[in-house]
Design a protein around this motif. Structure first.
Motif, PDB file in Angstrom:
ATOM      1  N   THR A  55     -34.576 -55.373  19.998  1.00  0.00           N
ATOM      2  CA  THR A  55     -34.960 -55.771  21.347  1.00  0.00           C
ATOM      3  C   THR A  55     -36.465 -56.052  21.384  1.00  0.00           C
ATOM      4  OG1 THR A  55     -35.497 -53.536  22.068  1.00  0.00           O
ATOM      5  CG2 THR A  55     -33.187 -54.238  22.321  1.00  0.00           C
ATOM      6  N   GLN A  56     -36.889 -56.698  22.451  1.00  0.00           N
ATOM      7  CA  GLN A  56     -38.312 -56.957  22.614  1.00  0.00           C
ATOM      8  C   GLN A  56     -39.093 -55.638  22.713  1.00  0.00           C
ATOM      9  OE1 GLN A  56     -39.258 -59.422  26.039  1.00  0.00           O
ATOM     10  NE2 GLN A  56     -40.266 -60.918  24.742  1.00  0.00           N
ATOM     11  N   ASP A  57     -38.529 -54.641  23.381  1.00  0.00           N
ATOM     12  CA  ASP A  57     -39.183 -53.336  23.487  1.00  0.00           C
ATOM     13  C   ASP A  57     -39.345 -52.686  22.114  1.00  0.00           C
ATOM     14  OD1 ASP A  57     -39.557 -53.365  26.223  1.00  0.00           O
ATOM     15  OD2 ASP A  57     -37.837 -52.078  26.670  1.00  0.00           O
ATOM     16  N   SER A  94     -33.433 -59.670  20.727  1.00  0.00           N
ATOM     17  CA  SER A  94     -32.018 -59.885  21.045  1.00  0.00           C
ATOM     18  C   SER A  94     -31.779 -60.429  22.451  1.00  0.00           C
ATOM     19  CB  SER A  94     -31.252 -58.574  20.862  1.00  0.00           C
ATOM     20  OG  SER A  94     -31.836 -57.554  21.657  1.00  0.00           O
ATOM     21  N   GLU A  95     -32.726 -60.242  23.372  1.00  0.00           N
ATOM     22  CA  GLU A  95     -32.491 -60.664  24.750  1.00  0.00           C
ATOM     23  C   GLU A  95     -32.433 -62.186  24.876  1.00  0.00           C
ATOM     24  OE1 GLU A  95     -34.787 -56.772  25.019  1.00  0.00           O
ATOM     25  OE2 GLU A  95     -34.948 -58.579  23.817  1.00  0.00           O
ATOM     26  N   THR A  96     -31.501 -62.662  25.705  1.00  0.00           N
ATOM     27  CA  THR A  96     -31.428 -64.088  26.004  1.00  0.00           C
ATOM     28  C   THR A  96     -31.447 -64.282  27.516  1.00  0.00           C
ATOM     29  OG1 THR A  96     -29.014 -64.057  25.989  1.00  0.00           O
ATOM     30  CG2 THR A  96     -30.113 -64.636  23.915  1.00  0.00           C
ATOM     31  N   ARG A  97     -31.847 -65.486  27.904  1.00  0.00           N
ATOM     32  CA  ARG A  97     -31.942 -65.852  29.319  1.00  0.00           C
ATOM     33  C   ARG A  97     -31.578 -67.324  29.362  1.00  0.00           C
ATOM     34  NH1 ARG A  97     -37.745 -64.114  31.361  1.00  0.00           N
ATOM     35  NH2 ARG A  97     -38.358 -66.123  30.507  1.00  0.00           N
ATOM     36  N   ALA A 101     -34.508 -67.373  24.366  1.00  0.00           N
ATOM     37  CA  ALA A 101     -34.412 -66.032  23.782  1.00  0.00           C
ATOM     38  C   ALA A 101     -35.814 -65.448  23.665  1.00  0.00           C
ATOM     39  CB  ALA A 101     -33.746 -66.088  22.410  1.00  0.00           C
ATOM     40  N   ALA A 102     -35.857 -64.126  23.658  1.00  0.00           N
ATOM     41  CA  ALA A 102     -37.126 -63.409  23.609  1.00  0.00           C
ATOM     42  C   ALA A 102     -37.648 -63.328  22.177  1.00  0.00           C
ATOM     43  CB  ALA A 102     -36.930 -61.990  24.155  1.00  0.00           C
ATOM     44  N   ARG A 111     -45.263 -60.583  24.742  1.00  0.00           N
ATOM     45  CA  ARG A 111     -43.813 -60.818  24.838  1.00  0.00           C
ATOM     46  C   ARG A 111     -43.612 -62.208  25.417  1.00  0.00           C
ATOM     47  NH1 ARG A 111     -40.986 -55.613  26.371  1.00  0.00           N
ATOM     48  NH2 ARG A 111     -42.457 -53.986  25.819  1.00  0.00           N
ATOM     49  N   TRP A 113     -40.876 -66.048  25.472  1.00  0.00           N
ATOM     50  CA  TRP A 113     -39.539 -66.638  25.370  1.00  0.00           C
ATOM     51  C   TRP A 113     -39.664 -68.025  24.771  1.00  0.00           C
ATOM     52  CZ3 TRP A 113     -35.150 -63.997  27.241  1.00  0.00           C
ATOM     53  CH2 TRP A 113     -35.440 -62.770  27.873  1.00  0.00           C
TER      54      TRP A 113
END
Length: 130
Positions: A55-57, A94-97, A101-102, A111, A113
């Motif tokens: 993840t981004q975190d 892993s995050e997508t929007r 993706a991040a 951070r 995208w």
């Protein structure tokens, strides 16, 4: 003071603060998000098969402005433990929007995208330690 990161000498590095196990290096080439995700999930470092995309975190937790080394394929510095070798600044997250993706930038510490089709970032596998 004991170092937070342990080189397990099998292509993996353990972060004792978060108990996350990281690949000791990224995939080493320009890659889009879906190929990076496949790379992470198919990674077999240390003999484990439960690797995934971070993840981004999780990525931002590796950033350390007090540490610095030259990315292996770029002319700028990245800021994290030298036990994890990055070939460029930015592993995918892993995050997508939507179609984006991040990713995390280890050069500047931000951070961001990108379109998932963007082919210039990296895959850096992670797994939860014992």
């Amino acid at each position: 003071i004991r170092d937070r990161f342990l080189d397990l000498k099998d292509g993996t590095v353990l972060d004792t603060r978060t108990n996350l196990m990281w690949a000791a290096k990224d995939n080493g080439a320009d890659i889009n998000w879906s190929n990076a995700k496949s790379y992470c999930e198919n990674y077999r470092g240390g003999g484990y098969s439960d690797w995934r995309m971070p993840t981004q975190d999780e990525l931002s937790g590796l950033y350390d402005s007090s540490k610095s080394y030259k990315a292996t394929q770029r002319s700028y510095d990245v800021h994290l433990t030298e036990l994890i070798s990055l070939s460029a600044c930015c592993p995918w997250a892993s995050e997508t929007r939507g179609s984006d993706a991040a990713y995390f930038d280890f050069n500047g510490g931000g951070r961001y995208w990108n379109p998932q089709s963007y082919g210039n970032d990296r895959g850096l596998p992670v797994r939860s330690g014992k």
